[in-house]
Design an enzyme around this catalytic site. Structure first.
Site, PDB file in Angstrom:
ATOM      1  N   ASP A 118     -16.829 -15.722 -41.732  1.00 46.01           N
ATOM      2  CA  ASP A 118     -15.727 -14.505 -41.318  1.00 46.01           C
ATOM      3  C   ASP A 118     -14.996 -15.316 -39.757  1.00 46.01           C
ATOM      4  O   ASP A 118     -15.519 -16.557 -40.054  1.00 46.01           O
ATOM      5  CB  ASP A 118     -16.225 -13.304 -40.420  1.00 46.01           C
ATOM      6  CG  ASP A 118     -15.026 -12.344 -40.533  1.00 46.01           C
ATOM      7  OD1 ASP A 118     -14.040 -12.232 -39.597  1.00 46.01           O
ATOM      8  OD2 ASP A 118     -15.211 -10.934 -41.487  1.00 46.01           O
ATOM      9  N   HIS A 125     -11.936 -10.218 -35.349  1.00 41.72           N
ATOM     10  CA  HIS A 125     -12.467  -9.464 -36.364  1.00 41.72           C
ATOM     11  C   HIS A 125     -13.668  -9.503 -36.419  1.00 41.72           C
ATOM     12  O   HIS A 125     -14.004  -9.025 -37.317  1.00 41.72           O
ATOM     13  CB  HIS A 125     -11.336 -10.527 -37.690  1.00 41.72           C
ATOM     14  CG  HIS A 125     -11.867  -9.812 -39.057  1.00 41.72           C
ATOM     15  ND1 HIS A 125     -12.543  -9.670 -39.826  1.00 41.72           N
ATOM     16  CD2 HIS A 125     -11.362  -8.452 -40.187  1.00 41.72           C
ATOM     17  CE1 HIS A 125     -12.727  -9.047 -41.338  1.00 41.72           C
ATOM     18  NE2 HIS A 125     -11.219  -8.265 -40.954  1.00 41.72           N
ATOM     19  N   SER A 162     -13.012  -4.585 -44.590  1.00 45.74           N
ATOM     20  CA  SER A 162     -14.061  -4.571 -43.779  1.00 45.74           C
ATOM     21  C   SER A 162     -14.556  -4.820 -42.849  1.00 45.74           C
ATOM     22  O   SER A 162     -15.723  -5.302 -42.415  1.00 45.74           O
ATOM     23  CB  SER A 162     -12.626  -5.901 -42.934  1.00 45.74           C
ATOM     24  OG  SER A 162     -12.173  -6.867 -43.421  1.00 45.74           O
TER      25      SER A 162
END
Length: 528
Positions: free
Chosen positions: A157, A196, A351
């Site tokens: 990621d 994220h 996600s």
């Protein structure tokens, strides 16, 4: 050799007598809850059990339900119904119904729909503000295990704030690698913008029961392969390298909350490599709302995850389609974020759903010793049917409690859409290829009617490059130029996973030498 069985292998028209290793027959599936029923206590309901001698479960009871009540749920497998009384109904009214209905033919019992409390409630102060762990029944799973640090989940990621107070206890002492900046530290370059992976990490494995913040799905060890920059973008090469690295680190689960770019052989080979080396690769279905799943989730090696909301409806943004295998909460999910952004925030996307599945997978491995293929099947077998089409939920919403408490292969799953019974059977065949011009074709007869999944694995010489091709639903041999499914990495370790394969004809398997020679073994595992 005579053809003495309708199942098994045929090589160029000659049957190879490879025996199948069958699993014991499973138990009947558990009835699933009626979609739309609110979770939690239902103190105004009465459960009525109906004998197997009755013609119909609901019909037997419905005729006796008083006018101020209604039959709201029926479980045909366990043979009971739920009868709901209005809030203003007295305890005496419910008790009168209990006494009356138990006198009727075929009624075995009637009782209050009692409330049960989970015994393992984490002390994380913001746990009550979360819904994702509760929706996938993680608290019930924690009665059995909080997880195990020997299980590793790799987050490929952006960079993650691995020293976050609610993550540091589960991040490895060597937290990962940066494939964007080519160094050994995956920490975010710009924590305000690059958050994220910190959120994804918390969805999977924010430390449970540590008196801080939120709870993930379980206490697995986390590692971070930074393959996306602070803008959330990354190259195929960086991502593929990070996947390979994660597999080489021994990751049990690799989380890919990323997508786009379409099909590429590089990424295909990376997820195939990871799968061959024992990792379960879990990928987000995508966020454009379309009726097909994006890559890398669309690769057969990956478990594609769709997103649902707190009402268990498909999220408006979630992609869906035949490739979806599991669903998980992905709307307004509260999880960790970088401390510069406030430490915790709510985000939405596939996600977020993806690491919920990864976290449950890690929690499951803390209880059961499973191969990646068996883990994949077990998560599907124990998934909960939440009333969505298979194209939206796959086998159902991942269910931590069922995955942890159900013995793999028992067939006693959570009632998912197409997870199968949990039974499996395997068979193998071996051969030798002499050079780049050589190949072997096999015809494989199915052992199960309508198998839920088949996994074809090639184990070839380390100094050669053998490839694997498969056709289904046809008698035509698979070839490198004409195949339905292929695995053609740069070595001779290949794996193909097919959900709900076409079993109308024998499966055609081609082992092809791209270069080199040597011996190989092909193993096929069917799941019922």
């Amino acid at each position: 050799m005579p053809e003495d069985s309708e199942h098994g292998w045929q090589r160029r028209g000659v049957l190879k007598g490879i025996g199948a290793l069958g699993a014991a027959a499973g138990l009947a599936g558990v009835g699933s809850a009626t979609p739309g029923r609110d979770p939690g206590p239902k103190e105004g309901e009465v459960l009525v059990g109906v004998s197997a001698t009755a013609d119909g479960v609901a019909a037997t009871v419905e005729q006796y339900v008083p006018g101020n009540a209604e039959l709201v749920h029926a479980n045909e497998t366990l043979r009971y119904v739920a009868v709901s009384f209005p809030e203003q109904a007295s305890d005496a009214a419910r008790q009168n119904f209990v006494e009356a209905v138990t006198q009727k033919d075929h009624v075995k019992y009637a009782e209050a729909n009692a409330t049960h409390e989970a015994l393992a409630t984490p002390n994380d102060p913001q746990f009550g503000d979360q819904y994702a762990p509760q929706q996938v029944n993680a608290p019930s799973a924690w009665d059995t295990t909080f997880g195990d640090s020997s299980v590793t989940i790799a987050v490929v990621d952006t960079g993650a704030q691995y020293d976050h107070p609610d993550l540091s206890g589960n991040y490895a002492s060597d937290p990962g690698r940066d494939f964007v900046d080519a160094d050994s530290d995956p920490y975010p370059d710009v924590p305000q913008d690059e958050y994220h992976a910190t959120h994804v990490s918390g969805c999977a494995a924010a430390v449970v029961d540590n008196g801080t913040g939120v709870a993930g799905q379980g206490n697995s060890t986390l590692i971070n392969g930074r393959a996306l920059d602070e803008n959330g973008s990354g190259s195929t090469a960086d991502i593929a390298d990070a996947i390979e690295w994660a597999a080489d680190q021994g990751a049990d689960v690799i989380n890919l909350s990323l997508g786009g770019g379409g099909y590429t052989d590089t990424m295909k080979n990376a997820v195939s490599y990871a799968t061959t080396n024992g990792a379960l690769v879990v990928a987000a279905a995508g966020n454009d709302g379309s009726s097909s799943v994006s890559y890398p989730a669309a690769y057969s090696e990956c478990v594609a995850v769709s997103a649902v909301d707190d009402s268990e409806n498909l999220a408006s943004f979630s992609q869906y389609g035949d490739s979806v295998e599991l669903a998980a909460p992905g709307v307004d999910v509260l999880s960790t974020t970088t401390e510069t952004r406030g430490s915790y925030e709510r985000l939405s996307g596939t996600s977020m759903a993806c690491p919920v599945v990864s976290g449950v997978a890690g929690l499951t491995l803390a209880q059961w010793d499973l191969s990646n293929s068996d883990l994949r099947s077990h998560l599907k077998n124990t998934a909960a049917d939440i009333g969505l089409p298979d194209t939206q939920q796959g086998s159902g919403q991942v269910d931590a409690a069922a995955a942890v408490t159900t013995e793999p292969g028992s067939g006693d799953g959570g009632g998912g859409g197409d997870g199968g019974s949990g039974d499996s059977t395997s068979s193998s065949v071996s051969g030798t290829l002499d050079g780049y011009w050589d190949y072997d074709d096999y015809s494989y007869g199915w052992n199960y009617d309508s198998p839920s999944q088949v996994v074809i694995e090639l184990d070839g010489p380390s100094d050669a490059d053998f490839d694997l091709y498969v056709n289904t639903g046809t008698t035509a041999n698979a070839t490198p130029s004409d195949y339905d499914y292929g695995s053609y990495t740069t070595d001779s370790q290949e794996s193909i996973t097919i959900d709900s394969p076409d079993d109308s004809t024998a499966m055609q398997v081609d082992v092809d030498s791209y270069s080199g020679s040597g011996s190989y073994t092909v193993t096929i595992t069917e799941y019922q």
